[in-house]
Design a protein around this motif. Structure first.
Motif, PDB file in Angstrom:
ATOM      1  N   VAL A   1    -113.189 -33.842 -43.746  1.00  0.00           N
ATOM      2  CA  VAL A   1    -113.842 -34.900 -44.745  1.00  0.00           C
ATOM      3  C   VAL A   1    -114.630 -34.229 -45.868  1.00  0.00           C
ATOM      4  CG1 VAL A   1    -113.782 -36.774 -43.004  1.00  0.00           C
ATOM      5  CG2 VAL A   1    -115.752 -35.068 -43.069  1.00  0.00           C
ATOM      6  N   ALA A   2    -114.513 -32.722 -45.898  1.00  0.00           N
ATOM      7  CA  ALA A   2    -115.128 -32.146 -47.008  1.00  0.00           C
ATOM      8  C   ALA A   2    -114.850 -32.577 -48.067  1.00  0.00           C
ATOM      9  CB  ALA A   2    -115.325 -30.764 -46.805  1.00  0.00           C
ATOM     10  N   PRO A   3    -115.758 -32.385 -49.304  1.00  0.00           N
ATOM     11  CA  PRO A   3    -117.067 -32.137 -49.314  1.00  0.00           C
ATOM     12  C   PRO A   3    -117.782 -33.326 -48.673  1.00  0.00           C
ATOM     13  CG  PRO A   3    -116.236 -32.304 -51.518  1.00  0.00           C
ATOM     14  CD  PRO A   3    -115.123 -32.515 -50.897  1.00  0.00           C
ATOM     15  N   ALA A   4    -118.666 -33.199 -47.755  1.00  0.00           N
ATOM     16  CA  ALA A   4    -119.213 -34.030 -47.259  1.00  0.00           C
ATOM     17  C   ALA A   4    -120.542 -33.491 -46.616  1.00  0.00           C
ATOM     18  CB  ALA A   4    -118.704 -34.729 -46.202  1.00  0.00           C
TER      19      ALA A   4
ATOM     20  N   VAL B   1    -123.112 -40.805 -43.488  1.00  0.00           N
ATOM     21  CA  VAL B   1    -122.235 -39.907 -44.141  1.00  0.00           C
ATOM     22  C   VAL B   1    -122.166 -39.849 -45.613  1.00  0.00           C
ATOM     23  CG1 VAL B   1    -119.991 -38.987 -43.773  1.00  0.00           C
ATOM     24  CG2 VAL B   1    -120.959 -39.873 -41.801  1.00  0.00           C
ATOM     25  N   HIS B   2    -122.533 -38.794 -46.200  1.00  0.00           N
ATOM     26  CA  HIS B   2    -122.174 -38.846 -47.568  1.00  0.00           C
ATOM     27  C   HIS B   2    -121.022 -38.051 -48.066  1.00  0.00           C
ATOM     28  CE1 HIS B   2    -126.691 -39.587 -47.948  1.00  0.00           C
ATOM     29  NE2 HIS B   2    -126.719 -39.066 -46.838  1.00  0.00           N
ATOM     30  N   ARG B   3    -120.031 -38.672 -48.672  1.00  0.00           N
ATOM     31  CA  ARG B   3    -118.754 -38.099 -49.210  1.00  0.00           C
ATOM     32  C   ARG B   3    -118.747 -38.088 -50.683  1.00  0.00           C
ATOM     33  NH1 ARG B   3    -113.287 -38.658 -47.201  1.00  0.00           N
ATOM     34  NH2 ARG B   3    -113.071 -36.509 -48.009  1.00  0.00           N
ATOM     35  N   HIS B   4    -117.866 -37.338 -51.433  1.00  0.00           N
ATOM     36  CA  HIS B   4    -117.535 -37.232 -52.730  1.00  0.00           C
ATOM     37  C   HIS B   4    -116.790 -38.363 -52.981  1.00  0.00           C
ATOM     38  CE1 HIS B   4    -115.955 -36.108 -56.719  1.00  0.00           C
ATOM     39  NE2 HIS B   4    -117.326 -35.576 -56.840  1.00  0.00           N
ATOM     40  N   GLY B   5    -117.034 -39.044 -54.218  1.00  0.00           N
ATOM     41  CA  GLY B   5    -116.126 -40.166 -54.477  1.00  0.00           C
ATOM     42  C   GLY B   5    -114.778 -39.922 -54.810  1.00  0.00           C
ATOM     43  N   TYR B   6    -114.540 -38.669 -55.082  1.00  0.00           N
ATOM     44  CA  TYR B   6    -113.167 -38.458 -55.489  1.00  0.00           C
ATOM     45  C   TYR B   6    -112.364 -37.275 -54.915  1.00  0.00           C
ATOM     46  CZ  TYR B   6    -109.043 -36.778 -58.363  1.00  0.00           C
ATOM     47  OH  TYR B   6    -107.873 -36.652 -58.877  1.00  0.00           O
ATOM     48  N   LEU B   7    -113.158 -36.024 -54.738  1.00  0.00           N
ATOM     49  CA  LEU B   7    -112.686 -34.784 -54.010  1.00  0.00           C
ATOM     50  C   LEU B   7    -112.409 -35.189 -52.636  1.00  0.00           C
ATOM     51  CD1 LEU B   7    -114.801 -32.255 -55.911  1.00  0.00           C
ATOM     52  CD2 LEU B   7    -112.452 -32.976 -56.230  1.00  0.00           C
ATOM     53  N   ASP B   8    -111.285 -34.426 -52.197  1.00  0.00           N
ATOM     54  CA  ASP B   8    -110.945 -34.949 -50.631  1.00  0.00           C
ATOM     55  C   ASP B   8    -110.495 -33.500 -50.214  1.00  0.00           C
ATOM     56  OD1 ASP B   8    -110.159 -35.256 -48.075  1.00  0.00           O
ATOM     57  OD2 ASP B   8    -109.526 -37.355 -48.738  1.00  0.00           O
ATOM     58  N   ALA B   9    -110.973 -32.694 -49.200  1.00  0.00           N
ATOM     59  CA  ALA B   9    -110.427 -31.373 -48.812  1.00  0.00           C
ATOM     60  C   ALA B   9    -108.843 -31.844 -48.070  1.00  0.00           C
ATOM     61  CB  ALA B   9    -111.357 -30.646 -47.821  1.00  0.00           C
ATOM     62  N   ALA B  10    -108.804 -32.748 -47.528  1.00  0.00           N
ATOM     63  CA  ALA B  10    -107.467 -33.054 -46.698  1.00  0.00           C
ATOM     64  C   ALA B  10    -106.426 -32.916 -47.869  1.00  0.00           C
ATOM     65  CB  ALA B  10    -107.599 -34.372 -46.374  1.00  0.00           C
TER      66      ALA B  10
ATOM     67  N   ARG C   1    -124.355 -28.187 -44.173  1.00  0.00           N
ATOM     68  CA  ARG C   1    -124.725 -29.244 -45.155  1.00  0.00           C
ATOM     69  C   ARG C   1    -124.790 -28.410 -46.579  1.00  0.00           C
ATOM     70  NH1 ARG C   1    -130.057 -31.516 -46.991  1.00  0.00           N
ATOM     71  NH2 ARG C   1    -131.126 -30.225 -45.498  1.00  0.00           N
ATOM     72  N   PHE C   2    -125.043 -27.176 -46.644  1.00  0.00           N
ATOM     73  CA  PHE C   2    -125.095 -26.522 -47.958  1.00  0.00           C
ATOM     74  C   PHE C   2    -123.745 -26.359 -48.599  1.00  0.00           C
ATOM     75  CE2 PHE C   2    -124.715 -22.725 -45.425  1.00  0.00           C
ATOM     76  CZ  PHE C   2    -123.858 -22.278 -45.995  1.00  0.00           C
ATOM     77  N   LEU C   3    -122.626 -26.388 -48.051  1.00  0.00           N
ATOM     78  CA  LEU C   3    -121.342 -26.380 -48.528  1.00  0.00           C
ATOM     79  C   LEU C   3    -120.826 -27.705 -49.078  1.00  0.00           C
ATOM     80  CD1 LEU C   3    -119.285 -24.140 -46.112  1.00  0.00           C
ATOM     81  CD2 LEU C   3    -120.297 -23.596 -48.414  1.00  0.00           C
ATOM     82  N   THR C   4    -121.700 -28.487 -50.168  1.00  0.00           N
ATOM     83  CA  THR C   4    -121.358 -29.717 -50.763  1.00  0.00           C
ATOM     84  C   THR C   4    -120.785 -29.267 -52.102  1.00  0.00           C
ATOM     85  OG1 THR C   4    -123.620 -29.748 -51.730  1.00  0.00           O
ATOM     86  CG2 THR C   4    -123.429 -30.822 -49.705  1.00  0.00           C
ATOM     87  N   LEU C   5    -120.254 -30.147 -53.027  1.00  0.00           N
ATOM     88  CA  LEU C   5    -119.572 -30.092 -54.107  1.00  0.00           C
ATOM     89  C   LEU C   5    -120.401 -29.290 -55.160  1.00  0.00           C
ATOM     90  CD1 LEU C   5    -117.279 -30.267 -55.934  1.00  0.00           C
ATOM     91  CD2 LEU C   5    -117.972 -32.530 -56.613  1.00  0.00           C
ATOM     92  N   GLY C   6    -121.923 -29.870 -55.140  1.00  0.00           N
ATOM     93  CA  GLY C   6    -122.772 -29.260 -56.032  1.00  0.00           C
ATOM     94  C   GLY C   6    -122.983 -27.746 -55.811  1.00  0.00           C
TER      95      GLY C   6
END
Length: 521
Positions: A97-100, A440-449, A485-490
């Motif tokens: 479910v990354a980035p999350a 749970v905070h997920r990116h609205g577009y990116l999806d590691a899957a 947690r630090f491996l977020t998109l930003g």
């Protein structure tokens, strides 16, 4: 009870609910303000509260003062730690479910009802209130109608210091309590007897209301043959049993002593009883009274229904109308026949029974009360202590002392099974009035899957099913790593930009500085 009370209680409940649902109690500043207001109330009316306790229970001033001063310490502790208690707990997130990022956020349960008992009428009403305010809950307080002076004082002080939408106070007996219990609360905190606790739990079940029950039972003080000091054990048992005339839910309700040291222990129990309260405890300013003639009568009836050798006190010296039962020690009452071993005493009567082996002691303790509020183990042997902790269930357990857990904020205080459920004191009070909300905070577009190759499907997470998805999805769910947690998109973008800068610029100092920045991230 009148229709006017029903209307008043319903109006107060509605006011509390409106304020909570408006979100006004959730923030740090509201919580801090309420705690400081409560601290101001206790500071400005400390002597009045102590006087009310003395008036209701005839306790010595110093012991009544402890009840108030512990609360002031609790408030200071809550104010000091409130921000850290309110912080969410962050957890690593599954790679699929990354980035999350995910968090467990402590949220207030809502508008709460706190019902206090008569035996410690200030502490056991206000201590839960401290936890409620820390957690962001507004509260209706119901002090015990039996401790009349404290009830009257709270009914005057609470509306003077708090807005009714934040903290309110109602008074009355069983009908009034039944009425407020029927309201749809978000949380109920009750301290009292097992009998009434069942009534409270039943009322809460009607609305599926979560609750904490702080009940009682027959706490055992076990004195093993390996006891470090019989004298010290006896001194600690005598004080904790007879303080507040035995009206303490966590005091030792009986002593179970190894037969090799029972005679010495009984001698020391008698010696310390006389040392603390003199030859005539009725004249001692250090010995409290039962709260009412009816409660004294209850204890007298238990003595009438018990056998054993009376070492001190007893029926002859009791004065029901004066709410007085003397400090009484009974040696070897019959298990299964004596009321003092089958019912919670809640008075100044201390039965002493014996055991011969470890198995014998465990059998007797679990027969008398399998799940007491507390277990007190007097032993100098760590292995003996651990055997009892492993074999006897209890809400709390104290090694080589009694009652001290009541004043410690680092030890959760509460029962198990028939002695209640839920706990409080310190951060445990904050937790009691909170629930953990998963976010749970997920990116609205990116999806590691989408990075997982799945021919015939846009993403391994979604249908249609195919051989690759059937093979890979279960394996990834089970074995793919969780990411911090630090491996977020930003952060990933930031690291990438820094890496490009390091490659582009050859300046050694800039390069070293940027590398340190990457290490910091």
């Amino acid at each position: 009870m009148t229709d006017a009370f029903k209307a008043e209680a319903g109006g107060l409940h509605s006011s509390l609910r409106r304020r909570f649902l408006a979100g006004e109690t959730r923030g740090y500043e509201w919580r801090r303000k309420q705690l400081k207001t409560l601290g101001k109330l206790l500071e400005e009316h400390s002597d009045s509260l102590i006087g009310a306790i003395v008036a209701d229970l005839k306790r010595p001033w110093s012991e009544a003062a402890m009840e108030v001063k512990i609360l002031q310490r609790e408030i200071n502790d809550a104010l000091r730690n409130l921000r850290s208690w309110m912080r969410p707990t962050w957890h690593w997130t599954h790679m699929l479910v990354a980035p999350a990022k995910q968090e467990a956020r402590p949220e207030p349960l809502g508008s709460a009802l706190v019902i206090g008992p008569y035996n410690y009428p200030v502490n056991l009403l206000i201590s839960p209130l401290i936890g409620a305010l820390s957690a962001g809950c507004n509260v209706m307080l119901k002090p015990s109608e039996i401790s009349k002076s404290c009830e009257r004082l709270f009914s005057e002080l609470i509306p003077r210091y708090f807005e009714r939408e934040d903290v309110c106070c109602v008074t009355g007996g069983v009908p009034e309590t039944t009425t407020i219990l029927a309201l749809n609360w978000d949380f109920v905190f009750f301290t009292g007897s097992r009998k009434v606790g069942k009534v409270v739990a039943s009322a809460c079940a009607q609305h599926l209301t979560p609750n904490v029950l702080e009940l009682g039972g027959k706490a055992a003080a076990l004195v093993d043959s390996s006891v470090t000091s019989v004298t010290e054990a006896a001194k600690r048992i005598v004080w904790t049993k007879f303080v507040n005339a035995g009206q303490t839910c966590m005091c030792p309700d009986y002593v179970i002593c190894h037969e090799s040291v029972v005679d010495e222990l009984c001698e020391e129990l008698l010696r310390w009883t006389k040392t603390f309260y003199g030859e005539s405890p009725k004249a001692s300013p250090d010995f409290a009274r039962l709260v009412s003639p009816a409660h004294a009568r209850h204890v007298v009836h238990m003595l009438e229904e018990s056998d054993g050798e009376v070492l001190c006190g007893g029926l002859d010296a009791a004065d029901e109308e004066a709410c007085y039962v003397p400090p009484t020690i009974i040696k070897n009452p019959t298990l299964g026949r004596s009321a003092v071993l089958s019912k919670e005493i809640f008075g100044p009567v201390l039965p002493v029974i014996t055991f011969s082996t470890f198995e014998d002691s465990v059998d007797k303790i679990t027969t008398i009360d399998a799940e007491p509020l507390a277990l007190y183990i007097f032993s100098g042997s760590t292995s003996v202590q651990e055997r009892y902790l492993a074999q006897v269930r209890s809400g709390d357990a104290i090694i080589n002392d009694c009652f001290v857990q009541a004043g410690l904020d680092g030890v959760p205080f509460g029962g198990v099974g028939n002695s209640g459920y839920g706990c409080y004191h310190g951060k445990a009070s904050f937790d009691a009035f909170s629930y953990k909300r998963g976010v749970v905070h997920r990116h609205g577009y990116l999806d590691a899957a989408v990075l997982v190759p799945t021919p015939g499907s846009i993403n391994i997470r979604y249908p249609p099913d195919n051989p690759t998805r059937r093979a890979l999805l279960p394996l990834l769910v089970r074995y793919a790593p969780a990411l911090p947690r630090f491996l977020t998109l930003g952060n990933l973008i930031g690291v990438t930009v820094l890496a490009v800068l390091i490659t582009t610029f050859k300046n050694g100092m800039l390069k070293e500085g940027l590398r340190k920045a990457i290490e910091y991230l």
